[in-house]
Design an enzyme around this catalytic site. Structure first.
Site, short mmCIF file in Angstrom:
data_model
loop_
_atom_site.label_atom_id
_atom_site.label_comp_id
_atom_site.label_asym_id
_atom_site.label_seq_id
_atom_site.Cartn_x
_atom_site.Cartn_y
_atom_site.Cartn_z
N HIS A 17 45.25 46.09 45.75
CA HIS A 17 45.40 45.02 46.74
C HIS A 17 45.92 45.59 48.06
CE1 HIS A 17 46.22 42.33 43.03
NE2 HIS A 17 45.06 41.94 43.50
N LYS A 41 46.90 28.46 35.24
CA LYS A 41 47.21 29.79 34.69
C LYS A 41 48.71 29.91 34.47
CE LYS A 41 43.68 32.96 36.51
NZ LYS A 41 43.50 34.07 37.46
N ARG A 90 35.79 45.88 43.53
CA ARG A 90 36.08 47.15 42.86
C ARG A 90 34.80 47.80 42.34
NH1 ARG A 90 40.48 44.06 39.65
NH2 ARG A 90 38.60 42.85 39.61
N SER A 128 45.55 43.62 38.16
CA SER A 128 46.89 43.19 37.75
C SER A 128 47.02 43.14 36.24
CB SER A 128 47.20 41.81 38.33
OG SER A 128 47.14 41.84 39.73
#
Ligand code: PNS
Length: 162
Positions: A17, A41, A90, A128
């Site tokens: 990030h 979440k 990514r 993460s």
């Protein structure tokens, strides 16, 4: 003023990030790192913890702001005068989902453009979830996250021996 928003869950912020923030902030007058408050979440870190870690991480970047948002990203972007949404990519596996979201956002807010920044190759494997998994089982995350996050992970998982 050319303002962009970099949205995400940031649970927690990683060096991947940070790479996007460092590169993205050079493209705009201001980059707002926007943390989604997502009731669907259950995060490891509270919104306040995530915000504090990001603030500490970007404290020397004069044109980076940190904010929390609820609901639709395009609503937040409009309210804050953002003309661009920045997303990190990514790998090709990120592309399909990222493109779907970008098209939905463009449908709702055609005046806001999404740009994808390819993550630097050294962080292409990083997210993460991977960081939390390593930290949970007491692996070393020193090269994967900012120092403040390493510290908080250690506290969270109770004295991990790095
Ligand atoms: O870090 P993440 O979880 O990949 O980030 C996803 C995020 C926050 C960019 C995305 O879920 C989002 O923008 N959510 C807000 C709700 C919204 O605007 N959704 C877009 C239409 S589906």
């Amino acid at each position: 003023m050319f303002v962009a928003v970099y949205p995400g869950s940031f649970d927690p912020i990683t060096n991947g990030h940070l790479d996007v923030i460092e590169r993205g902030r050079k493209l705009f007058d201001k980059l707002i790192v926007a943390i989604l408050r997502n009731p669907q979440k259950v995060p490891l870190f509270s919104i306040e913890e995530r915000e504090a870690m990001i603030r500490e991480t970007v404290k020397n970047f004069s044109n980076v702001e940190v904010a929390v948002f609820d609901g639709l990203l395009v609503k937040f972007a409009r309210e804050r005068g953002c003309r661009v949404i920045v997303r990190g990519l990514r790998a090709i596996s990120d592309y399909e989902y990222a493109t779907q979201i970008a098209l939905v956002n463009r449908k709702m807010a055609p005046e806001i453009e999404t740009i994808f920044l390819p993550t630097s190759a050294e962080y292409s494997y990083l997210n993460s979830t991977v960081v939390k998994e390593i930290a949970r089982f007491k692996g070393c995350v020193r090269e994967l996250v900012p120092a403040v996050v390493e510290e908080k992970l250690r506290e969270k998982f109770n004295d991990i021996s790095f």
